[in-house]
Every structure is written in C-alpha cells, then in structure tokens.
Design a protein around this motif. Structure first.
Motif, PDB file in Angstrom:
ATOM      1  N   ILE A 247      -2.582  30.431 -31.552  1.00 51.45           N
ATOM      2  CA  ILE A 247      -1.635  30.710 -32.648  1.00 51.45           C
ATOM      3  C   ILE A 247      -2.377  30.896 -33.967  1.00 51.45           C
ATOM      4  N   ALA A 248      -3.388  30.092 -34.170  1.00 49.22           N
ATOM      5  CA  ALA A 248      -4.184  30.250 -35.398  1.00 49.22           C
ATOM      6  C   ALA A 248      -4.833  31.632 -35.439  1.00 49.22           C
ATOM      7  N   ARG A 249      -5.397  32.042 -34.326  1.00 48.98           N
ATOM      8  CA  ARG A 249      -6.068  33.350 -34.266  1.00 48.98           C
ATOM      9  C   ARG A 249      -5.073  34.490 -34.489  1.00 48.98           C
ATOM     10  N   GLN A 250      -3.923  34.379 -33.855  1.00 54.62           N
ATOM     11  CA  GLN A 250      -2.906  35.427 -34.032  1.00 54.62           C
ATOM     12  C   GLN A 250      -2.472  35.516 -35.491  1.00 54.62           C
ATOM     13  N   THR A 251      -2.241  34.374 -36.099  1.00 56.34           N
ATOM     14  CA  THR A 251      -1.763  34.366 -37.485  1.00 56.34           C
ATOM     15  C   THR A 251      -2.832  34.928 -38.421  1.00 56.34           C
ATOM     16  N   LEU A 252      -4.074  34.533 -38.185  1.00 59.48           N
ATOM     17  CA  LEU A 252      -5.167  35.039 -39.018  1.00 59.48           C
ATOM     18  C   LEU A 252      -5.292  36.554 -38.876  1.00 59.48           C
ATOM     19  N   ALA A 253      -5.291  37.033 -37.642  1.00 61.72           N
ATOM     20  CA  ALA A 253      -5.463  38.468 -37.397  1.00 61.72           C
ATOM     21  C   ALA A 253      -4.318  39.266 -38.012  1.00 61.72           C
ATOM     22  N   GLU A 254      -3.115  38.742 -37.839  1.00 63.15           N
ATOM     23  CA  GLU A 254      -1.922  39.401 -38.395  1.00 63.15           C
ATOM     24  C   GLU A 254      -2.034  39.582 -39.907  1.00 63.15           C
ATOM     25  N   HIS A 255      -2.740  38.679 -40.556  1.00 60.03           N
ATOM     26  CA  HIS A 255      -2.869  38.756 -42.010  1.00 60.03           C
ATOM     27  C   HIS A 255      -4.217  39.309 -42.449  1.00 60.03           C
ATOM     28  N   GLY A 256      -4.879  40.003 -41.513  1.00 58.38           N
ATOM     29  CA  GLY A 256      -6.060  40.766 -41.900  1.00 58.38           C
ATOM     30  C   GLY A 256      -7.364  39.989 -41.885  1.00 58.38           C
ATOM     31  N   PHE A 257      -7.348  38.783 -41.318  1.00 61.20           N
ATOM     32  CA  PHE A 257      -8.587  38.009 -41.247  1.00 61.20           C
ATOM     33  C   PHE A 257      -9.153  38.015 -39.829  1.00 61.20           C
ATOM     34  N   ASP A 258     -10.428  37.749 -39.766  1.00 59.66           N
ATOM     35  CA  ASP A 258     -11.134  37.720 -38.483  1.00 59.66           C
ATOM     36  C   ASP A 258     -10.604  36.551 -37.651  1.00 59.66           C
ATOM     37  N   PRO A 259     -10.071  36.818 -36.464  1.00 60.18           N
ATOM     38  CA  PRO A 259      -9.565  35.700 -35.657  1.00 60.18           C
ATOM     39  C   PRO A 259     -10.660  34.712 -35.267  1.00 60.18           C
ATOM     40  N   ASN A 260     -11.905  35.151 -35.324  1.00 66.66           N
ATOM     41  CA  ASN A 260     -12.989  34.227 -34.970  1.00 66.66           C
ATOM     42  C   ASN A 260     -13.192  33.112 -35.991  1.00 66.66           C
ATOM     43  N   LEU A 261     -12.342  33.054 -36.984  1.00 64.64           N
ATOM     44  CA  LEU A 261     -12.343  31.888 -37.862  1.00 64.64           C
ATOM     45  C   LEU A 261     -11.965  30.626 -37.094  1.00 64.64           C
ATOM     46  N   VAL A 262     -11.216  30.794 -36.016  1.00 58.94           N
ATOM     47  CA  VAL A 262     -10.873  29.641 -35.168  1.00 58.94           C
ATOM     48  C   VAL A 262     -11.132  30.044 -33.723  1.00 58.94           C
ATOM     49  N   THR A 263     -12.028  29.346 -33.072  1.00 54.61           N
ATOM     50  CA  THR A 263     -12.392  29.698 -31.702  1.00 54.61           C
ATOM     51  C   THR A 263     -12.344  28.466 -30.806  1.00 54.61           C
ATOM     52  N   LEU A 264     -12.281  28.741 -29.513  1.00 53.39           N
ATOM     53  CA  LEU A 264     -12.185  27.676 -28.521  1.00 53.39           C
ATOM     54  C   LEU A 264     -13.408  27.724 -27.624  1.00 53.39           C
TER      55      LEU A 264
END
Lengths: 556, 556
Positions: A247-264
């Motif tokens: 969910i963090a990755r989706q939200t970040l990507a949706e708002h134009g940020f790199d989803p790799n800000l939060v990884t598993l």
C-alpha cells in the motif's frame, strides 16, 4: 500534491496536541464492530485476506531472485503465500534502489512527505480487517487483539511517531532573515535557508509477535523524515508488513514518487538477511524488535547506523499489600494469560514476601496467592471461545519448547494445560505455567522466559523485593512493572525506582486496565533508560536522529 | 529555589523563541566596551585573571592526588597555575562522587535545574573579562575575539542548548489524566506521572582553541537534563574551564546542591586521562572536540555512552564567478587569517577552475587570484597591532610544525611570514601560507591542515569543483563551505550539495560576514550529516539523547 498536506494537517495537529497533553486520544477505531465499519467491512476484509493464500504476493523487490514462502501460521491453516526472495547477493541491489529513491523524496520536504505518509496510514486503516486476519494467523493472536494491536493501535503508534517527527523537522523555519546591528545605522543582513537532510536508508527488522505494532513507528518515522525504508520482516510474520509495504508503494507511485522508497526484503528461516542488510553502510537507521542477543550484535556491528532496539525484558510485579485481593490476582492472571505471555510487556516475575501480604480479606500467604492465581487463570480459560480469544496460539516451537522446559522444573506451582482451539484445531493453545521459587534458589527467573511462563519469587521482605526489582531491571531490562501496595511510603519508593530505571510502572491495577497495554499518545513504550530498549515510542529522541539540518546563508 | 526559575524563565523563553525564528538575538553582550560594562569592569577582570598566575587554583576534585600545571600559554607569559591532578587511579573516585550527586539533582526537576543553570551562565557572564584573558592566553586568540567567542558567544551557545533542552524535557507535562470511554457511561481512568530520567554522567573533553565555545553547550545541556558533568580540559587550555567549573560549583553549593555535579579533571600532557574517563561505564554522555582519530577511538570504545563529537573538517571555498572580485578575495583572506586558521570553520581548500573565473573586473586567472589574496593578506597584516589582533598566536608546536611542513613544499604560492607580537614578544605569529596545486597532483589537500595553511586547487572546470567538494566533504568531513558564483544554476547545484552533505554553506560572502563565524540561535554549527561531526549546535538531536522519560500510572 500539497493537497494531501492540507487534507491531513488537522489530524497531525490533533495527534501532536494529544501527544503533548497525553489524555486518551485515538485516530483509528479499535472496535471491529459493524456499527463503526458498516455491515460488509468484515466480510470484505476476510475475502481480501483469503485471496492471498496459496498465491504469489505481487510486489517488486529490487534484487530479489525467485520466491520464498517462509511463514508457518501458528493457527495451522493452509498458507503457501510466496514473496520475492532476497538473498545476500541481492541486498546491495536493493540498497542501491533505495538510495536512488532518496533525492526526490528529500526534496519534497517535510510537509509533502507528511501528507503522503498520513495518506498511507489512512489507506492501511481502511484495510484493518484484512490486516487483522494477516496478524492473527501469523502471530496466533485472537482476532480482536489482532484487530486492535495489529491495525488500529499500530496505526496510532505510527501516527504518533510521524506527528512528533513532523514537529521536530519543522520547529525551525525553512528560511529566516538575520539582521544584526553593526554600528551606527549599519546592519549585517543574511538570508538563511534550512533544509532537512534525511539520515539515510532505514531498515526495519520485524518480529513475529507484533509485526505491525512494533514495525510501523520506525517505518513511518524514518519515511516521513525523508529516508527510504527497507522492511525485513521476520520470516514467520511477513504478510502484515507485505500488505503495508504494498500500500505504501502504491500510494507513493500514485503521487509521482519512486515506490522503492519502501521495499520488502523476505528471507527463509536462518538465512541471516538482517545481518547482511544491517552491515550495508548506506543503511543509516535500524529499527529492531527481538532478542537481546541480536540487538547487541546490531549495536556492535552496525556502527554506521543509529539503532533503535527493543530487546528482552524481565518485567516484575511487586506484591506488598492490597485493598482488593481478588482484583489484584484477577488482573495479574489476565496480564499473564493475555496472548499467552507473548508480549514484551507481560509480567514475568511476581515478587512476594515469604511472610505474606496484608489484604482486604486478611493476611494472605504465598500459598494463598498461588491458589488465587490458579482460580483466576481457571476462570479466564474455562470457556473455550473466550480462552482462545484471550490466550491466542503459541507463536512458534521455541515458545512451545520453553513451556515444556518450565513444566519439567521441580518448582511448578500451577501447571500449564493444553486447550483445544475452537476455530483452529491445529493451533497450540496452552494456559500459563507458574513456577514458585525462592529469590536465592537459582537465577532462572532473572532471564526472560518469553511465553506463558511466570515465576512467583519469594523474598524475605517487601524491601528486598524493591532491591531485587531494581537489580533485575538494571541487569536484564524491564519494560513494565506492577506494584501493589496500600502503603504510600512503599509506593513512593517504588516510584523512585521506576524513575531511576525508566520502567513504565503501574500502581495497583486491579480493574480492567492491564500493565501490558500501552496507549499511543499517552504511554511511553520503552524508555531507553535500561537494557530492555534503546527506543521509546515515542519520545523526542525516537525521531530526532532520523534527520539532520543543512543551512545555506547568503547576504541580502 | 524556584525563584531562580521565575527569574530566568523570561530569558529562556526569549532564547527559545529566537532559536525558532532564527533572527539575530543574543543574551550576552559581545562588546567589551566600557559603554556596556562601565569604566572599571575591564580592569577588575584583568586583576581577577592576574590573581590566578603562579597560584594553586582552589577547587576540589574528588580523587585528585597532588597538583599539575600543564598549560603552556601561546602568548608566552609566565603562568604556573596549578590544578588538582587526576590520574587513572583517581578516575573511579571522581565518577563515584559524580554519581552520588545525581539523585538530588534529578529530583529537582527540569525547571529548578534550568533556573540554576541560567544563574550560572549569568555569573559567568559577569566574569567575561576574566574569562577573555584566560581564553586569550591559553588559546592565543586576540583579546576581542577571546572576549566574544570565549565569553559572550560561548554563553549564548550554552543558553541556546539549555533552552532547547528545557523545551524538549517539558514538551510532555509532568502529569496527565487519561480517561478512555469504555462502553455506556463507563470510563477507564488513569492518573499518569512523567519523570525526566537523566542519562548519566556527562564527560566534556575540551579542546585547545575554543575551550569554552566548544565546551559550554554540551556541559550545560547535560547538566540541565539532570546529569553530573566531568570536565576534562585539554592540558593546554585549562583555566577558562576551571573558572567555569568553580563558578558552577559555587552556585550549586549555594543553592543546596552537591558541587560535585560539575567537576574538573586535569592531567599533564599525554597521560591519557580522557581514555580512562571515557571508558568508565557510568559515563553515559561524551561531548568531544578534537582530532578525528581520537573521535573515532571514542566512538569505537565508549559504546556505553552517546558521543557528540566534533572532529576534523576540510572546508572548501568554490570560486566560479563573482561580481565583486576585491570583496571576494578580501573576505577569503580575512577568513583564512582569522585566528591563524586555527578554527574548525576556516576555509582550507580553494577550488578554482584552471581557466579562471569571470569577475566584475574581467576574467581572472589563478595567478590573478593568488596575487589578489597576497595583497589582501598583506593589507590585513600590515599594521602590527591589527595583525596581532586578527592572527592571534600559533596555539602550539603542532601547528607551528605544520606551517613549517607547508613552507617546505614545492608548491608554496604565498609564503608565511613571521611577525612580532606587539604585546607578547614570545608569541609565535605567522601569516598564512598558501599552497597552489592541481586537483590531481597529490592528495595532501584532502586532509585537514589545521592552522594558517590553505590550498588553492586548480580544477578542470567549475563542475569538477562541485564534484570534488562533495567528495572531499563525504570523505574528510566539512563544517563550512563558501561558494562564489553569479550563476543561479551553479548556486542551485551548490545548494543541493550543501543539502546532501549537511555543510553550512555561505553564498557570495564579500563584505563583513565571514564563513567561519556562526551565530547562536540562528546558525547550526555542524550537522552530524558528514564525517566532521556527530553533533550540531543546537539541533534537537543535540539534547534529546541526554535524558529519558519514566512513566508511572495509577487508577483514579
């Protein structure tokens, strides 16, 4: 983008105000009732959870190679959820991808980051039922506890850390005019700009028992301060954190940020991935919950990072006197039974003067106290549904083995009983075992026996109980303590020790509040003042080392 | 006792407000003018200072054994001031005495402590002239600088740290009522008390060049958070800290507290007392200013303590273009000459494109820049009184040897000259030596050459200057940087690097503000974002690890 800041700012303001006043406050509903959520929410959450079983969990983890399904649900249900598998070869790739995501996130500034992080928390809150099922099955908690601790309270704790972090990051303005008189009608004038500098990649090392409650505060505190975060769940409790990461990755990507800000970063049992990640020098913040041994290893070896660790604790209960004997023993029995003593806050050592204690029903000796605890534990576990909801399941074989070890001791006062779980036949459900020993018999009670295991320790006097409590806390760590006394002088002495050792101490809990429960915005969990923790959720120190401040100055 | 809190609270409020707004503000007058101090203050301060010379400095240091007179004033005047001598045998006794002083000070609470600490600062301010003489002779600074940096600004920095610490300690109330709805007309009610727990003994390890400016913030921040403080001055710069310790002890004792809350630990050169004290496990906070090597040793070996260290820095000046060539070179020359480059903030490496730079007087090549610096340095040092006030004296033989080493290099562009000191004939006064090298010639310029030594480093282009600056800062640390450019894009790139590396960066300083000066309440000194420091004076992280919070809760 700044819409999210405007949208969520009132909540952050409320949260910070609550944290400062420390009255009861909560942002996320702790009740799974349809009156709060509507009639369909529970079923929809269950369906969403069920859809994960037997499937590959769709998530990109840079550096991952193949899949791994390491969980072994203590509820015993079929599972087989596969996650991207990270090995030591892939770890540097993951770290590089995290680092690459940092600049744009840093440059977004505290407010945009805060808006986005609170948006993530809201989206997670919408998934409370789904999270609760994931927590229940990976930890063995009863459903209501999983809902509360695993979703609502975990999110409250995260919001708390985020609110304090946002305050600390913005306590200094982004720019200022500096005008210094320099003699007759002359001035030195400088324009100054202050930028928040993220410390660097955060690593969250999760635990089996409270993966979200213990994991979210560090995760979201690091993130809001501009740091990319790698989440390394315990191999047995991946799903709750995997949902959060997605969910963090989706939200970040949706708002134009790199989803790799939060990884598993998922490993199989025993692969040692935490060591590999923790020793990457670009990892600059580590949030860890788990054994003292690995916590000490991190502090020794991850010197490039600030380590916020929560480790073992030997929590004491001191019985000196009470005006509510039944309430006291019932409260202690509940605290011990709750989630089978698998809480870092569970009372483990009951210090009782061998000569007994004064109570509202007359002098009560150690035998009487044992008997009362036995009765209280029997009452709590008499009805199977209620027993299962309270005890939950034994989380793993290590805890089960510890119960067996305790049961083989010569000093068993109340044996553990095995119960059937009404919903999950394969789950291991055990009532607490209570051991009875003298303070000078052996040192067993001075170590943490994590699980449904408690020691009644006979001491020569209440004064020796106090000394012993302080000594145990200094040497083995303490997160909570309970003190029962009607003597103001004794309570004062206890408060002094609590202050010296930084243990969250409950005085005379005899009703429906329990020492093992702490409330976000009001209670500090951990204090960093004794060996149990180097972190307190949430004191200012929990957030202030996650960022720095850079300054640029220029004449006007 | 609380009178002191009421008395000083307005000043602390003003200080905290100034810290937040970051406009110019100061609590202590930086001018030694009789218009501020009256006609007799200067003479009285000199008399008080003179009384120390040739005498035993009256001070109790628990564990001390005999006397030691380790100072070697760079001004060359007769000295022979003897202090209680602490050896490794006495260190545990000193630590025990410190520890014994803790409980009553902790129990006094943040407000009483704050009142008393600000009272100490005021009493120190009254001794500004005395302190200035002590600083001038132990460091070699000119008198006005010693007065400003050694007294007024050091006290401002201390007050700043104290104000932030008091805020962080009191952001949470001492008690709260927690009322949680628990169903129809039912409530859970808890009364909660929050106590500040001092982390433990603080150790301040002083430096030779700015004993009070670098020492006071950590000393008084630790103290106000409830921690006893052991001050271990550099053997060559004892007197300023000895005066401060004595006044602190007197003030504490006068108000009923154990004077051993602040103690002085003096050694002879090379006795290694800092190592002995730092490895006492009851020492839980270390504030250190000095070499990177010993800073790294502390971080490696004093693991029981939080280490706030300020270490070496290779501060860069980037020349890309300017609309004020004369102002630029004059400003840089002054920054280099000020106190003979013996400041942690002195610019040491001037990065200049080999092809020259655009200026208001046309294209200027490296030769022109060297010539302009030579002229500016000559102007600054032409008049003996003014030269001595600006340059001060070389602090010790290590700096003198470094100047000699630089003078023997083949790439000397501006040689150092020896000047006579008009007041102190034995003082060693040297104008700066400027070396000129290519960026790829050797690595000498990548290390800190502490003293009046600078490198002009020719780079292929301004872009390479930027890259080199970031690289040097990441590897060798940086506390300050200067950037000269009329190109907004270049300035933007520079600001990005400043933000990444956490270097306090001055853009286009061409007038009477200098990169090596930082102002309390407005400028952050250090950022903890690169190797130069793990401390910033004063960001929230500088104070939040000096205390913990203990909580006690009780049903109502």
């Amino acid at each position: 983008m700044d819409d999210l800041w405007e949208k969520h700012r009132p909540l952050l303001d409320d949260a910070y105000r609550a944290w400062r006043t420390r009255d009861h406050w909560s942002a996320f509903p702790e009740s799974p009732s349809p009156r709060v959520w509507g009639e369909s929410a529970a079923a929809a959450g269950l369906t969403a959870f069920e859809a994960y079983r037997g499937e590959a969990f769709a998530l990109d983890t840079p550096g991952a190679d193949g899949w791994v399904a390491p969980e072994q649900p203590p509820t015993g249900i079929e599972w087989d959820i596969r996650y991207p598998h990270l090995t030591s070869d892939g770890a540097p790739l993951l770290v590089s991808a995290s680092q690459a995501a940092l600049p744009a996130w840093r440059d977004a500034g505290p407010h945009r980051r805060a808006g986005l992080v609170v948006e993530i928390l809201h989206r997670l809150a919408e998934r409370s039922f789904e999270l609760a099922h994931a927590v229940m099955h990976t930890t063995g908690q009863g459903f209501v506890m999983a809902f509360q601790a695993g979703a609502a309270h975990a999110l409250d704790r995260a919001l708390e850390a985020v609110a304090v972090a946002v305050h600390e990051m913005t306590v200094v303005p982004p720019e200022a005019e500096w005008v210094k008189p320099a003699g007759r009608d002359r001035f030195q004038r400088l324009h100054k700009r202050y930028h928040i500098v993220p410390r660097g990649i955060g690593l969250v090392i999760g635990c089996t028992t409270f993966p979200t409650w213990n994991g979210f505060p560090g995760l979201f505190a690091s993130l809001v301060c501009g740091n990319p975060v790698i989440v390394k769940p315990h191999p047995h409790a991946v799903l709750p954190l995997a949902i959060a990461v997605r969910i963090a990755r989706q939200t970040l990507a949706e708002h134009g940020f790199d989803p790799n800000l939060v990884t598993l970063a998922v490993e199989a049992d025993g692969e040692g991935l935490a060591r590999v990640l923790a020793t990457q020098t670009d990892v600059r913040i580590i949030d860890y919950t788990g054994s003292s041994a690995f916590g000490a290893w991190l502090e020794e070896n991850a010197r490039h990072a600030v380590v916020y660790a929560e480790k073992s604790a030997v929590n004491c209960a001191l019985l000196e006197s009470t005006d509510n004997f039944t309430g006291m023993t019932a409260n202690l029995a509940y605290s011990l039974a709750l989630y089978s003593g698998q809480m870092c806050t569970t009372p483990r050592v009951f210090l009782v003067p061998a000569g007994g204690i004064a109570t509202d029903v007359g002098k009560r000796g150690v035998d009487d106290i044992v008997a009362a605890l036995r009765t209280a534990l029997a009452d709590l576990t008499a009805e199977p549904k209620r027993a299962a909801a309270l005890l939950g399941a034994i989380v793993d074989g290590r805890v089960a083995a510890r119960v067996e070890e305790a049961m083989h001791r010569e000093d068993v006062a109340i044996p553990s009983r095995r119960l059937e779980h009404p919903d999950f036949p394969a789950a291991l459900v055990r009532t607490p075992v209570v051991l009875r020993t003298r303070f000078d018999a052996d040192d067993a009670y001075r170590a943490e026996w994590f699980g449904p295991i408690a020691f009644i320790v006979e001491t020569p006097s209440p004064e020796v109980s106090l000394t012993l409590w302080e000594d145990i806390t200094q040497h083995s760590g303490g997160l909570t303590a309970s003190v029962y006394s009607t003597d103001p002088a004794f309570l004062r002495q206890a408060e002094e020790i609590a202050t010296r050792t930084g243990v969250l101490t409950a005085l005379n809990f005899t009703a429906d509040t329990y020492v093992n429960q702490t409330a976000a915005f009001s209670d500090f969990h951990g204090s960093a003042a004794n060996r149990a923790a180097t972190a307190a959720m949430t004191d200012p120190a929990f957030v202030t080392h996650r960022f720095h401040i850079a300054e640029i100055r220029q004449p006007r």
